[in-house]
Scaffold this motif. Structure first.
Motif, mmCIF file in Angstrom:
data_model
loop_
_atom_site.group_PDB
_atom_site.id
_atom_site.type_symbol
_atom_site.label_atom_id
_atom_site.label_comp_id
_atom_site.label_asym_id
_atom_site.label_seq_id
_atom_site.Cartn_x
_atom_site.Cartn_y
_atom_site.Cartn_z
ATOM 1 N N LEU A 58 -21.771 -7.103 -3.371
ATOM 2 C CA LEU A 58 -21.377 -6.549 -2.076
ATOM 3 C C LEU A 58 -19.877 -6.680 -1.811
ATOM 4 C CD1 LEU A 58 -24.288 -7.835 0.203
ATOM 5 C CD2 LEU A 58 -23.912 -5.490 -0.596
ATOM 6 N N THR A 59 -19.282 -7.762 -2.252
ATOM 7 C CA THR A 59 -17.871 -8.008 -1.936
ATOM 8 C C THR A 59 -16.919 -7.473 -3.005
ATOM 9 O OG1 THR A 59 -18.014 -10.223 -2.901
ATOM 10 C CG2 THR A 59 -18.364 -10.032 -0.525
ATOM 11 N N ASP A 60 -17.466 -6.807 -3.995
ATOM 12 C CA ASP A 60 -16.634 -6.229 -5.045
ATOM 13 C C ASP A 60 -15.619 -5.264 -4.426
ATOM 14 O OD1 ASP A 60 -16.128 -6.289 -7.730
ATOM 15 O OD2 ASP A 60 -17.458 -4.616 -8.208
ATOM 16 N N ASN A 61 -14.344 -5.448 -4.719
ATOM 17 C CA ASN A 61 -13.239 -4.567 -4.318
ATOM 18 C C ASN A 61 -12.804 -4.662 -2.856
ATOM 19 O OD1 ASN A 61 -12.844 -3.460 -6.883
ATOM 20 N ND2 ASN A 61 -14.393 -1.901 -6.529
ATOM 21 N N ILE A 62 -13.516 -5.393 -1.995
ATOM 22 C CA ILE A 62 -13.022 -5.434 -0.613
ATOM 23 C C ILE A 62 -11.812 -6.362 -0.483
ATOM 24 C CG2 ILE A 62 -15.214 -4.737 0.416
ATOM 25 C CD1 ILE A 62 -15.579 -7.580 1.417
ATOM 26 N N GLY A 63 -11.623 -7.239 -1.444
ATOM 27 C CA GLY A 63 -10.417 -8.062 -1.447
ATOM 28 C C GLY A 63 -9.163 -7.216 -1.648
ATOM 29 N N VAL A 64 -9.290 -6.126 -2.390
ATOM 30 C CA VAL A 64 -8.162 -5.221 -2.607
ATOM 31 C C VAL A 64 -7.774 -4.554 -1.290
ATOM 32 C CG1 VAL A 64 -7.389 -3.144 -3.828
ATOM 33 C CG2 VAL A 64 -8.808 -4.818 -5.003
ATOM 34 N N ILE A 65 -8.776 -4.159 -0.508
ATOM 35 C CA ILE A 65 -8.503 -3.560 0.802
ATOM 36 C C ILE A 65 -7.767 -4.566 1.682
ATOM 37 C CG2 ILE A 65 -9.535 -2.591 2.892
ATOM 38 C CD1 ILE A 65 -11.854 -1.589 1.117
ATOM 39 N N SER A 66 -8.202 -5.812 1.660
ATOM 40 C CA SER A 66 -7.544 -6.857 2.441
ATOM 41 C C SER A 66 -6.108 -7.071 1.976
ATOM 42 C CB SER A 66 -8.335 -8.157 2.327
ATOM 43 O OG SER A 66 -7.655 -9.210 2.956
ATOM 44 N N ALA A 67 -5.899 -7.095 0.675
ATOM 45 C CA ALA A 67 -4.551 -7.292 0.130
ATOM 46 C C ALA A 67 -3.619 -6.147 0.538
ATOM 47 C CB ALA A 67 -4.612 -7.423 -1.382
ATOM 48 N N ILE A 68 -4.140 -4.944 0.518
ATOM 49 C CA ILE A 68 -3.329 -3.794 0.939
ATOM 50 C C ILE A 68 -2.988 -3.919 2.415
ATOM 51 C CG2 ILE A 68 -3.415 -1.302 1.382
ATOM 52 C CD1 ILE A 68 -4.938 -1.062 -1.310
ATOM 53 N N GLY A 69 -3.979 -4.284 3.230
ATOM 54 C CA GLY A 69 -3.736 -4.440 4.662
ATOM 55 C C GLY A 69 -2.718 -5.511 4.979
ATOM 56 N N SER A 70 -2.717 -6.577 4.189
ATOM 57 C CA SER A 70 -1.762 -7.653 4.475
ATOM 58 C C SER A 70 -0.379 -7.387 3.898
ATOM 59 C CB SER A 70 -2.216 -8.999 3.956
ATOM 60 O OG SER A 70 -3.378 -9.000 3.295
ATOM 61 N N ASN A 71 -0.288 -6.589 2.851
ATOM 62 C CA ASN A 71 1.010 -6.398 2.201
ATOM 63 C C ASN A 71 1.715 -5.099 2.556
ATOM 64 O OD1 ASN A 71 1.353 -8.813 0.556
ATOM 65 N ND2 ASN A 71 -0.562 -8.144 -0.361
ATOM 66 N N ALA A 72 1.016 -4.136 3.117
ATOM 67 C CA ALA A 72 1.655 -2.864 3.481
ATOM 68 C C ALA A 72 2.821 -3.056 4.460
ATOM 69 C CB ALA A 72 0.624 -1.890 4.047
ATOM 70 N N PRO A 73 2.711 -3.934 5.470
ATOM 71 C CA PRO A 73 3.874 -4.122 6.345
ATOM 72 C C PRO A 73 5.100 -4.663 5.604
ATOM 73 C CG PRO A 73 1.920 -5.007 7.399
ATOM 74 C CD PRO A 73 1.547 -4.661 5.987
ATOM 75 N N TYR A 74 4.874 -5.482 4.594
ATOM 76 C CA TYR A 74 6.005 -6.016 3.826
ATOM 77 C C TYR A 74 6.660 -4.939 2.976
ATOM 78 C CZ TYR A 74 4.281 -10.514 5.315
ATOM 79 O OH TYR A 74 3.870 -11.570 6.075
ATOM 80 N N VAL A 75 5.857 -4.046 2.429
ATOM 81 C CA VAL A 75 6.425 -2.930 1.676
ATOM 82 C C VAL A 75 7.252 -2.052 2.619
ATOM 83 C CG1 VAL A 75 5.892 -0.869 0.316
ATOM 84 C CG2 VAL A 75 4.583 -2.970 -0.047
ATOM 85 N N GLY A 76 6.717 -1.806 3.826
ATOM 86 C CA GLY A 76 7.472 -1.048 4.824
ATOM 87 C C GLY A 76 8.746 -1.761 5.234
ATOM 88 N N LEU A 77 8.672 -3.064 5.381
ATOM 89 C CA LEU A 77 9.853 -3.845 5.731
ATOM 90 C C LEU A 77 10.897 -3.778 4.627
ATOM 91 C CD1 LEU A 77 11.179 -5.726 7.784
ATOM 92 C CD2 LEU A 77 10.047 -7.635 6.635
ATOM 93 N N LEU A 78 10.459 -3.820 3.389
ATOM 94 C CA LEU A 78 11.382 -3.670 2.268
ATOM 95 C C LEU A 78 12.112 -2.332 2.359
ATOM 96 C CD1 LEU A 78 12.543 -4.564 -0.486
ATOM 97 C CD2 LEU A 78 10.567 -3.423 -1.527
ATOM 98 N N GLY A 79 11.372 -1.282 2.670
ATOM 99 C CA GLY A 79 11.991 0.035 2.837
ATOM 100 C C GLY A 79 12.995 0.056 3.974
ATOM 101 N N THR A 80 12.687 -0.643 5.055
ATOM 102 C CA THR A 80 13.603 -0.705 6.187
ATOM 103 C C THR A 80 14.886 -1.439 5.819
ATOM 104 O OG1 THR A 80 11.780 -0.611 7.758
ATOM 105 C CG2 THR A 80 13.863 -1.502 8.565
ATOM 106 N N VAL A 81 14.741 -2.551 5.132
ATOM 107 C CA VAL A 81 15.923 -3.320 4.713
ATOM 108 C C VAL A 81 16.792 -2.475 3.784
ATOM 109 C CG1 VAL A 81 16.678 -5.314 3.365
ATOM 110 C CG2 VAL A 81 14.854 -5.565 5.063
#
Length: 150
Positions: A58-81
């Motif tokens: 049941l939990t297969d691959n949902i960790g990837v969704i969580s990782a994307i949700g937690s890291n997308a703001p940092y990728v956006g912040l990198l773009g801003t910098v």
């Protein structure tokens, strides 16, 4: 002339690199969420003898969704910098302060942060929905197991 080309290259790297990564992250999130929802609809808890095996499936691959949700703001912040650095570099290169150039540069830089949030918020929502589905299926499994014992 070469400095202008480097500046244009950096702007393109920001647009295509950071924005491309964020678009890819959103596509992966959507794909994994749809895949998980389709899997949850077809799951047969009766086929599982042990709760742990069911939970692993049941939990297969949902960790990837969580990782994307937690890291997308940092990728956006990198773009801003990077965008702000490009703006300051172009201001310094011009040797003059042009308020319009600064505002346009900063606005374009902030689009990366906005895009990061646009990717992160739905990813966290889809992760939460998937996690809730997992909890519901596991609870149904537990009830079925208790009914077998009783």
């Amino acid at each position: 002339m070469q400095e202008v080309n480097m500046l244009e290259y950096a702007e393109q790297a920001l647009d295509y690199g950071v924005m491309g990564i964020l678009i890819l992250m959103s596509i992966v999130t959507l794909w994994l969420f749809i895949e998980r929802m389709m899997f949850y609809k077809t799951i047969k808890t009766q086929e599982y003898k042990y709760r742990d095996n069911l939970e692993l499936d049941l939990t297969d691959n949902i960790g990837v969704i969580s990782a994307i949700g937690s890291n997308a703001p940092y990728v956006g912040l990198l773009g801003t910098v990077i965008g702000i650095m490009i703006t300051f570099y172009s201001m310094g290169d011009a040797g003059a302060v042009d308020a319009k150039q600064i505002m346009v540069g900063l606005a374009l830089a902030l689009k990366a942060t906005a895009m990061g949030l646009v990717v992160a918020i739905p990813a966290i929502v889809t992760y939460t929905i998937a996690l809730r589905k997992v909890e519901r299926i596991l609870t149904k499994f537990d009830v079925e197991q208790e009914a077998k014992v009783a």
